[in-house]
Design an enzyme around this catalytic site. Sequence first.
Site, PDB file in Angstrom:
ATOM      1  N   TYR A 173      -3.705 -50.474  20.624  1.00 11.19           N
ATOM      2  CA  TYR A 173      -3.111 -49.541  19.799  1.00 11.19           C
ATOM      3  C   TYR A 173      -3.225 -49.922  18.118  1.00 11.19           C
ATOM      4  O   TYR A 173      -3.048 -49.079  17.300  1.00 11.19           O
ATOM      5  CB  TYR A 173      -1.865 -48.989  20.156  1.00 11.19           C
ATOM      6  CG  TYR A 173      -1.209 -47.670  19.745  1.00 11.19           C
ATOM      7  CD1 TYR A 173      -2.050 -46.535  20.004  1.00 11.19           C
ATOM      8  CD2 TYR A 173      -0.193 -47.492  18.946  1.00 11.19           C
ATOM      9  CE1 TYR A 173      -1.576 -45.315  19.678  1.00 11.19           C
ATOM     10  CE2 TYR A 173       0.342 -46.227  18.499  1.00 11.19           C
ATOM     11  CZ  TYR A 173      -0.530 -44.947  19.022  1.00 11.19           C
ATOM     12  OH  TYR A 173      -0.049 -43.926  18.496  1.00 11.19           O
ATOM     13  N   LYS A 180       3.209 -45.666  13.585  1.00  7.03           N
ATOM     14  CA  LYS A 180       4.256 -44.760  14.474  1.00  7.03           C
ATOM     15  C   LYS A 180       5.781 -45.414  14.315  1.00  7.03           C
ATOM     16  O   LYS A 180       6.683 -44.405  14.371  1.00  7.03           O
ATOM     17  CB  LYS A 180       3.604 -44.690  15.781  1.00  7.03           C
ATOM     18  CG  LYS A 180       2.478 -43.953  16.103  1.00  7.03           C
ATOM     19  CD  LYS A 180       2.525 -42.600  15.704  1.00  7.03           C
ATOM     20  CE  LYS A 180       1.374 -41.670  16.289  1.00  7.03           C
ATOM     21  NZ  LYS A 180       1.293 -40.276  15.843  1.00  7.03           N
TER      22      LYS A 180
HETATM   23  P1  NAD Z   1      -5.879 -34.134  18.849  1.00  5.03           P
HETATM   24  O1  NAD Z   1      -7.229 -34.899  18.253  1.00  5.03           O
HETATM   25  O2  NAD Z   1      -6.029 -32.965  19.471  1.00  5.03           O
HETATM   26  O3  NAD Z   1      -5.028 -33.550  17.544  1.00  5.03           O
HETATM   27  C1  NAD Z   1      -5.019 -34.629  16.254  1.00  5.03           C
HETATM   28  C2  NAD Z   1      -5.018 -33.705  15.268  1.00  5.03           C
HETATM   29  O4  NAD Z   1      -4.662 -34.404  14.118  1.00  5.03           O
HETATM   30  C3  NAD Z   1      -6.231 -32.844  15.196  1.00  5.03           C
HETATM   31  O5  NAD Z   1      -5.666 -31.512  15.245  1.00  5.03           O
HETATM   32  C4  NAD Z   1      -6.701 -33.039  13.746  1.00  5.03           C
HETATM   33  O6  NAD Z   1      -7.441 -31.861  13.065  1.00  5.03           O
HETATM   34  C5  NAD Z   1      -5.531 -33.384  13.088  1.00  5.03           C
HETATM   35  N1  NAD Z   1      -5.703 -34.188  11.887  1.00  5.03           N
HETATM   36  C6  NAD Z   1      -6.055 -35.264  11.752  1.00  5.03           C
HETATM   37  N2  NAD Z   1      -6.395 -35.502  10.204  1.00  5.03           N
HETATM   38  C7  NAD Z   1      -5.692 -34.577   9.550  1.00  5.03           C
HETATM   39  C8  NAD Z   1      -5.458 -34.414   8.193  1.00  5.03           C
HETATM   40  N3  NAD Z   1      -6.072 -35.123   6.994  1.00  5.03           N
HETATM   41  N4  NAD Z   1      -4.717 -32.946   7.893  1.00  5.03           N
HETATM   42  C9  NAD Z   1      -4.483 -32.328   9.113  1.00  5.03           C
HETATM   43  N5  NAD Z   1      -4.745 -32.608  10.213  1.00  5.03           N
HETATM   44  C10 NAD Z   1      -5.379 -33.867  10.566  1.00  5.03           C
HETATM   45  O7  NAD Z   1      -5.124 -35.337  19.558  1.00  5.03           O
HETATM   46  P2  NAD Z   1      -3.678 -35.349  20.220  1.00  5.03           P
HETATM   47  O8  NAD Z   1      -3.654 -36.561  21.223  1.00  5.03           O
HETATM   48  O9  NAD Z   1      -3.231 -34.079  20.587  1.00  5.03           O
HETATM   49  O10 NAD Z   1      -2.742 -35.930  18.874  1.00  5.03           O
HETATM   50  C11 NAD Z   1      -1.668 -35.212  18.291  1.00  5.03           C
HETATM   51  C12 NAD Z   1      -0.600 -36.344  17.938  1.00  5.03           C
HETATM   52  O11 NAD Z   1      -0.201 -36.835  19.280  1.00  5.03           O
HETATM   53  C13 NAD Z   1      -1.083 -37.378  17.296  1.00  5.03           C
HETATM   54  O12 NAD Z   1       0.039 -37.578  16.486  1.00  5.03           O
HETATM   55  C14 NAD Z   1      -1.191 -38.617  18.235  1.00  5.03           C
HETATM   56  O13 NAD Z   1      -0.996 -39.854  17.593  1.00  5.03           O
HETATM   57  C15 NAD Z   1       0.114 -38.161  19.151  1.00  5.03           C
HETATM   58  N6  NAD Z   1      -0.008 -38.730  20.299  1.00  5.03           N
HETATM   59  C16 NAD Z   1      -1.099 -38.667  21.299  1.00  5.03           C
HETATM   60  C17 NAD Z   1      -1.044 -39.155  22.455  1.00  5.03           C
HETATM   61  C18 NAD Z   1      -2.186 -39.290  23.510  1.00  5.03           C
HETATM   62  O14 NAD Z   1      -2.414 -40.090  24.451  1.00  5.03           O
HETATM   63  N7  NAD Z   1      -3.319 -38.397  23.337  1.00  5.03           N
HETATM   64  C19 NAD Z   1       0.070 -40.059  23.093  1.00  5.03           C
HETATM   65  C20 NAD Z   1       1.014 -40.083  22.220  1.00  5.03           C
HETATM   66  C21 NAD Z   1       0.853 -39.501  21.073  1.00  5.03           C
END
Ligand code: NAD
Length: 272
Positions: A173, A180
């Site tokens: 990570y 985070k």
């Molecule tokens: P995802 O790739 O579908 O979403 C990430 C989003 O961030 C995308 O829509 C992207 O366009 C946006 N983004 C990136 N840079 C940006 C910017 N400059 N301006 C505006 N938007 C921007 O992936 P996800 O897994 O749905 O991620 C969403 C959140 O969930 C993130 O914060 C991620 O860290 C968190 N998260 C994900 C997981 C996992 O396992 N997938 C677990 C825990 C937390």
Amino acid sequence: MSDTGSGNHPSPRDWELLGAALRGKRALVLGIANAHSIAYGCARVMRRLGAELAVTYLNEKAKPHVEPLAQALGAGIFAPCDVSREGELEAVFARIEKEWGGLDVALHSIAFAPKADLQGRLVDSSGEGFKVAMDISCHSFIRMARLAEPLMADGGTLLAMSYHGAEKVVPNYNLMGPVKAALESAVRYLAYELGPKDIRVHAVSPGPLKTRAASGLKDFGVLLSEATQRAPIGELVDIDDVGLTTAFLATPFARRLTGMTVYVDGGLSIMG
Ligand code: NAD
């Protein structure tokens, strides 16, 4: 989402009982990239509970992937928003103010780190990479809160997506751990500052999910299979599971909760 209901998934009767807990609420959702995005699961559940939605897309390249989803969600506002581009977040809020006159829920489900920094050791991370990751993944949430505050005259809920790597070391990570951790701390300080205005602030911390953002992490498949084996509930969470918890936090059922990091991980984080 299943309409027949299976295992822990809501059946049509469950939905009936859940009712319209967000009817009349206006919710902004940042972070839909595609149908696998956590933000899409959250938006879908909030819509199902009666919320009106504003949905953003990153840029022109992303637009054709997000537009059909925004249409399926019946989003009344659909606007570009790259939080690293001067004025774009402000423009979204200006439009919300003009068209809705207020806002009840704002969800920040975005994260970014340059690949070399994300995939390398924290100890080797560049100052620039750390700054970009912190700005997009954490400080933009604070900016979102500042813009939302005047639109939430009757209170509201601000939500951000975090991950267990904020609290414990999760191999691979890397620099997103401290980023985070800063986000979760920001949630607590914002909850303290905005509490008197009845604006509640939460981080939601999902277990690992196969999304585009996650595919940037090294050996993410290992994390997924470990999660399935170790989580007490015995299966991975999906985006609708995250959506249900996220939507719950925005309802009056959660009206006395604020500042928390709420895990949606099938119990994975309780395991030693
Ligand atoms: P995802 O790739 O579908 O979403 C990430 C989003 O961030 C995308 O829509 C992207 O366009 C946006 N983004 C990136 N840079 C940006 C910017 N400059 N301006 C505006 N938007 C921007 O992936 P996800 O897994 O749905 O991620 C969403 C959140 O969930 C993130 O914060 C991620 O860290 C968190 N998260 C994900 C997981 C996992 O396992 N997938 C677990 C825990 C937390």
